[in-house]
Design a protein around this motif. Structure first.
Motif, PDB file in Angstrom:
ATOM      1  N   SER A  44      10.085  -4.587   9.682  1.00 11.03           N
ATOM      2  CA  SER A  44       9.333  -5.566   8.913  1.00 11.03           C
ATOM      3  C   SER A  44      10.262  -6.631   8.325  1.00 11.03           C
ATOM      4  O   SER A  44      11.305  -6.300   7.755  1.00 11.03           O
ATOM      5  CB  SER A  44       8.579  -4.885   7.771  1.00 11.03           C
ATOM      6  OG  SER A  44       8.100  -5.838   6.849  1.00 11.03           O
ATOM      7  N   VAL A  46       9.447  -8.455   5.787  1.00 11.90           N
ATOM      8  CA  VAL A  46       9.076  -8.629   4.386  1.00 11.90           C
ATOM      9  C   VAL A  46       9.856  -7.640   3.537  1.00 11.90           C
ATOM     10  O   VAL A  46       9.718  -6.423   3.690  1.00 11.90           O
ATOM     11  CB  VAL A  46       7.567  -8.432   4.172  1.00 11.90           C
ATOM     12  CG1 VAL A  46       7.211  -8.695   2.706  1.00 11.90           C
ATOM     13  CG2 VAL A  46       6.763  -9.338   5.088  1.00 11.90           C
ATOM     14  N   GLY A  48      11.044  -5.672   0.103  1.00 12.63           N
ATOM     15  CA  GLY A  48      10.474  -5.176  -1.138  1.00 12.63           C
ATOM     16  C   GLY A  48      11.592  -4.869  -2.125  1.00 12.63           C
ATOM     17  O   GLY A  48      12.764  -4.797  -1.778  1.00 12.63           O
ATOM     18  N   GLU A  84       6.095 -10.047  -4.265  1.00 15.94           N
ATOM     19  CA  GLU A  84       7.120  -9.005  -4.336  1.00 15.94           C
ATOM     20  C   GLU A  84       8.093  -9.276  -5.473  1.00 15.94           C
ATOM     21  O   GLU A  84       8.463  -8.373  -6.232  1.00 15.94           O
ATOM     22  CB  GLU A  84       7.889  -8.941  -3.003  1.00 15.94           C
ATOM     23  CG  GLU A  84       7.073  -8.475  -1.816  1.00 15.94           C
ATOM     24  CD  GLU A  84       6.790  -6.988  -1.845  1.00 15.94           C
ATOM     25  OE1 GLU A  84       7.407  -6.281  -2.663  1.00 15.94           O
ATOM     26  OE2 GLU A  84       5.948  -6.534  -1.056  1.00 15.94           O
ATOM     27  N   GLY A 116       1.216  -8.045   3.597  1.00 17.42           N
ATOM     28  CA  GLY A 116       2.640  -7.789   3.424  1.00 17.42           C
ATOM     29  C   GLY A 116       2.948  -6.305   3.403  1.00 17.42           C
ATOM     30  O   GLY A 116       2.560  -5.554   4.289  1.00 17.42           O
ATOM     31  N   ARG A 117       3.605  -5.852   2.363  1.00 13.14           N
ATOM     32  CA  ARG A 117       3.947  -4.431   2.204  1.00 13.14           C
ATOM     33  C   ARG A 117       2.876  -3.660   1.420  1.00 13.14           C
ATOM     34  O   ARG A 117       3.055  -2.500   1.089  1.00 13.14           O
ATOM     35  CB  ARG A 117       5.290  -4.308   1.491  1.00 13.14           C
ATOM     36  CG  ARG A 117       6.449  -4.979   2.211  1.00 13.14           C
ATOM     37  CD  ARG A 117       7.742  -4.887   1.414  1.00 13.14           C
ATOM     38  NE  ARG A 117       8.103  -3.504   1.166  1.00 13.14           N
ATOM     39  CZ  ARG A 117       8.779  -2.740   2.024  1.00 13.14           C
ATOM     40  NH1 ARG A 117       9.159  -3.243   3.182  1.00 13.14           N
ATOM     41  NH2 ARG A 117       9.076  -1.496   1.725  1.00 13.14           N
ATOM     42  N   THR A 119       1.931  -4.533  -1.576  1.00 13.82           N
ATOM     43  CA  THR A 119       2.291  -4.600  -2.996  1.00 13.82           C
ATOM     44  C   THR A 119       1.185  -5.222  -3.837  1.00 13.82           C
ATOM     45  O   THR A 119       0.861  -4.720  -4.926  1.00 13.82           O
ATOM     46  CB  THR A 119       3.596  -5.398  -3.169  1.00 13.82           C
ATOM     47  OG1 THR A 119       4.639  -4.752  -2.442  1.00 13.82           O
ATOM     48  CG2 THR A 119       3.988  -5.502  -4.635  1.00 13.82           C
ATOM     49  N   GLU A 145      -4.373  -6.682   8.704  1.00 15.39           N
ATOM     50  CA  GLU A 145      -2.965  -6.939   9.013  1.00 15.39           C
ATOM     51  C   GLU A 145      -2.725  -6.913  10.518  1.00 15.39           C
ATOM     52  O   GLU A 145      -2.986  -5.917  11.187  1.00 15.39           O
ATOM     53  CB  GLU A 145      -2.092  -5.886   8.330  1.00 15.39           C
ATOM     54  CG  GLU A 145      -0.612  -6.010   8.629  1.00 15.39           C
ATOM     55  CD  GLU A 145      -0.072  -7.375   8.270  1.00 15.39           C
ATOM     56  OE1 GLU A 145       0.436  -8.053   9.182  1.00 15.39           O
ATOM     57  OE2 GLU A 145      -0.174  -7.770   7.088  1.00 15.39           O
ATOM     58  N   LEU A 150       3.871  -3.776   9.578  1.00 22.12           N
ATOM     59  CA  LEU A 150       3.423  -3.983   8.206  1.00 22.12           C
ATOM     60  C   LEU A 150       2.187  -3.143   7.885  1.00 22.12           C
ATOM     61  O   LEU A 150       2.042  -2.660   6.760  1.00 22.12           O
ATOM     62  CB  LEU A 150       3.142  -5.466   7.966  1.00 22.12           C
ATOM     63  CG  LEU A 150       4.384  -6.355   7.879  1.00 22.12           C
ATOM     64  CD1 LEU A 150       3.996  -7.827   7.800  1.00 22.12           C
ATOM     65  CD2 LEU A 150       5.236  -5.980   6.666  1.00 22.12           C
ATOM     66  N   VAL A 153       3.450   0.182   6.883  1.00 18.45           N
ATOM     67  CA  VAL A 153       4.017   0.148   5.530  1.00 18.45           C
ATOM     68  C   VAL A 153       2.898   0.116   4.491  1.00 18.45           C
ATOM     69  O   VAL A 153       2.955   0.807   3.465  1.00 18.45           O
ATOM     70  CB  VAL A 153       4.944  -1.070   5.366  1.00 18.45           C
ATOM     71  CG1 VAL A 153       5.393  -1.215   3.911  1.00 18.45           C
ATOM     72  CG2 VAL A 153       6.158  -0.949   6.270  1.00 18.45           C
ATOM     73  N   GLN A 154       1.868  -0.683   4.734  1.00 16.87           N
ATOM     74  CA  GLN A 154       0.739  -0.767   3.807  1.00 16.87           C
ATOM     75  C   GLN A 154       0.051   0.587   3.649  1.00 16.87           C
ATOM     76  O   GLN A 154      -0.270   1.011   2.535  1.00 16.87           O
ATOM     77  CB  GLN A 154      -0.266  -1.815   4.303  1.00 16.87           C
ATOM     78  CG  GLN A 154       0.224  -3.242   4.224  1.00 16.87           C
ATOM     79  CD  GLN A 154      -0.710  -4.221   4.917  1.00 16.87           C
ATOM     80  OE1 GLN A 154      -1.870  -3.919   5.174  1.00 16.87           O
ATOM     81  NE2 GLN A 154      -0.184  -5.400   5.251  1.00 16.87           N
ATOM     82  N   ASN A 157       2.289   2.808   1.508  1.00 16.57           N
ATOM     83  CA  ASN A 157       2.359   2.412   0.099  1.00 16.57           C
ATOM     84  C   ASN A 157       1.021   2.522  -0.615  1.00 16.57           C
ATOM     85  O   ASN A 157       0.978   2.578  -1.852  1.00 16.57           O
ATOM     86  CB  ASN A 157       2.890   0.981  -0.009  1.00 16.57           C
ATOM     87  CG  ASN A 157       4.360   0.882   0.360  1.00 16.57           C
ATOM     88  OD1 ASN A 157       5.084   1.880   0.368  1.00 16.57           O
ATOM     89  ND2 ASN A 157       4.806  -0.326   0.686  1.00 16.57           N
TER      90      ASN A 157
END
Length: 440
Positions: A44, A46, A48, A84, A116-117, A119, A145, A150, A153-154, A157
Motif C-alpha cells: 500500500s 498510503v 499510517g 492520517e 485509504g487504511r 482510519t 475500495e 488497501l 488493510v481496511q 483495521n
C-alpha cells in the motif's frame, strides 16, 4: 503542504498491452491495473502513523515539520493524507458534519469511497460510540475500495466494526458499485429508501482524466499509443491527437462547463498567478504548443458523480481534496507526477515520461466546476432533487465542525495549528438536499 507521493514498485510492463488508449484509460491502468498499478500492487502507498504526533505537545511549527519529516524518513515509500496526519481530529470533524445532517433519521447508510487504511471510518465510528451511541446503532458504514491491498488493510483495521455488522468493505471500483445498485433490486430498494451520505476524502485527485488541446476554433483529444517493447524502467508511449472527442469526454466538458469564458470560474482561475514568472511560463508554454493550450478533463469524476446521482440522488456528500498543486505540469487542471528514487522525490515532466505503475498522478480539483457537474444531473432527468452546496477551505471546515477541545489538541505551544494552517490547498464540497437542510 503538498501531499507527498513516493513509490518503489517494480515496473510490470506486461500489465499493459500494445493498444491505442484514451488518456483516461492509460491513467486508469497506470494507477489501478490489477497486476502493476500504483494503488493495486501488493504494498500500500498510503502511510499510517505507528505513533501519533501529539501536536499540542510540540513547541512550534518547526517542531511539527520536523516530526512529519521524521515519519517520511522512516518509510521507504508512500504518502500520508491529512486524515492520517491529523487522526483522530479531522475525522471527528467529518463525523460531526454527518451527524448534524442525519441525527434525526431512523437509519443512515454511510458510503466512503477510497477509504485509504480505514482510519477515517475507524475514527468516526469510535467517536460516535463515545458521543452518539444511539446514532451509531442506526448506522451502516460501507467502504468502497478499488485496491485489493488497501481493502485488506481496511478490513483488518475495522475488524471490530465488521464483526459487529456496522461496517463492510467492498473491493470494487466505486463507479461499478454505484451502477450495480440499479441491477440489485433488494440492495437498491434499501439504499434508495434510506438516507445516505457519501464521503470521498482525497479520491478525486487520483481519478483518471482525459487530455484536450485547445486552439483557435479547434479541440483535439489525446490518445496514448503504447510501444510493444517498452524499456525496462518505463512504458514508451506517444501521443496522437484526434479532432473528435469521445462521448464521455464531450459530456464531461459540458457538465463541468470547462470552456466557459468567466475567468473567475474557469479552471485556470485557481492556478492563475499574475507574477512575472507565471506570465513567462505561460508564454514559454505557448511557444512549445504553437499557441495551443492543454486542458485536463476529469472524466472519471464525471462518471462517478453520474453513477451516484443515478442510483442515490437523495444522498448528501462530503468531498475533500486539493484545489491546486505546486509543480504541476503545464496546462489547465494539470497533474503532478512524482515518485521516490534512492530516497528522493522525483517529479516527472509529463505523464508519458513516467514509468508505468511507479508514480502517483495527482490532479487538482476545481470545486466550483465540481459543483456545476453535480448540479447538472438535477436538470437532465438523472435527479429531480435540488441541493444546497457549500465550498469551504480545510481551515473553515475544521473550525465549523470541531470542538474547542479538538482545536486545542491540534495547536502547538506557539499557537500554530497545522490542521488550520498547513494544508492551504485543501478544500471541502458539502452537498445536501435543500429539504434536509431546512428540516435540520
Amino acid at each position: 503542504m503538498l501531499r507527498r507521493a513516493l513509490s518503489t514498485s517494480p515496473t510490470l510492463s506486461s500489465a499493459i498491452s500494445t493498444n491505442n488508449l484514451l488518456f483516461r484509460d492509460y491513467i486508469q491502468r497506470s494507477l489501478y491495473d490489477p497486476v502493476g498499478g500504483y494503488f493495486t500492487r501488493g504494498q500500500s502507498p498510503v502511510l499510517g502513523h505507528e505513533t501519533k504526533i501529539n501536536l499540542c505537545e510540540l513547541q512550534s511549527r518547526a517542531a511539527y515539520e520536523k516530526a512529519v519529516a521524521a515519519t517520511y524518513a522512516s518509510a521507504s515509500h508512500g504518502w500520508m493524507t491529512p486524515v492520517e496526519l491529523f487522526s483522530p481530529f479531522l475525522s471527528r470533524a467529518v463525523a460531526h458534519r454527518i451527524h448534524a445532517v442525519n441525527r434525526d433519521e431512523s437509519k443512515v447508510n454511510i458510503i466512503e469511497i477510497g477509504g485509504g487504511r480505514g482510519t477515517l471510518a475507524a475514527d468516526i465510528l469510535a467517536h460516535w460510540s463515545e458521543v452518539a451511541p444511539d446514532f451509531l446503532r442506526r448506522v451502516r458504514y460501507n467502504l468502497i475500495e478499488v485496491s485489493p491491498a488497501l481493502a485488506k488493510v481496511q478490513s483488518e483495521n475495522l475488524r471490530h466494526w465488521v464483526n459487529l455488522g456496522t461496517a463492510k468493505v467492498h473491493n470494487v471500483d466505486a463507479r461499478i458499485w454505484f451502477q450495480s445498485l440499479s441491477s440489485d433490486a433488494q440492495q437498491s430498494e434499501e439504499m434508495r429508501s434510506t438516507p445516505c451520505h457519501v464521503v470521498a476524502m482525497e479520491v478525486l485527485d487520483n481519478l483518471p482524466h482525459d487530455l484536450l488541446r485547445l486552439g483557435a476554433g479547434s479541440v483535439e483529444q489525446a490518445v496514448a499509443i503504447l510501444s510493444e517493447n517498452p524499456p525496462s524502467d518505463s512504458t514508451a508511449i506517444m501521443l496522437e491527437w484526434r479532432s473528435e472527442l469521445d462521448e464521455t469526454t464531450s459530456a464531461a466538458v459540458k457538465a463541468f462547463d470547462l470552456l466557459r469564458s468567466d475567468e473567475n470560474d474557469h479552471f485556470i482561475s485557481q492556478q492563475r498567478d499574475p507574477s512575472f514568472l507565471s506570465r513567462a511560463r505561460v508564454s514559454f508554454e505557448n511557444m512549445l504548443t504553437g499557441g495551443k493550450r492543454d486542458l485536463w478533463v476529469p472524466t472519471a469524476s464525471y462518471q462517478l458523480l453520474k453513477a451516484i446521482s443515478s442510483s442515490l440522488s437523495h444522498a448528501g456528500m462530503t468531498i475533500s481534496d486539493f484545489n491546486s498543486f505546486p509543480g504541476a505540469l503545464p496546462g489547465e487542471n494539470a497533474p503532478v507526477v512524482q515518485r521516490v528514487q534512492q530516497g528522493s522525490t522525483v517529479v516527472y515532466e509529463s505523464v508519458t515520461a513516467a514509468p508505468f505503475g511507479k508514480v502517483d498522478i495527482m490532479f487538482p480539483t476545481n470545486f466550483h466546476a465540481l459543483q456545476r457537474c453535480h448540479n447538472s444531473f438535477a436538470g437532465n432527468g438523472v435527479s429531480e432533487n435540488s441541493y444546497l452546496y457549500r465550498i469551504l477551505s480545510q481551515e473553515k471546515f475544521f473550525e465549523e465542525h470541531s470542538s474547542e477541545a479538538s482545536i486545542n489538541a491540534t495547536t502547538c505551544k506557539d499557537g500554530y495549528n497545522p490542521v488550520l494552517q498547513d494544508f492551504e490547498n485543501a478544500s471541502f464540497l458539502l452537498v445536501d438536499k435543500t429539504s434536509k437542510v431546512s428540516a435540520g
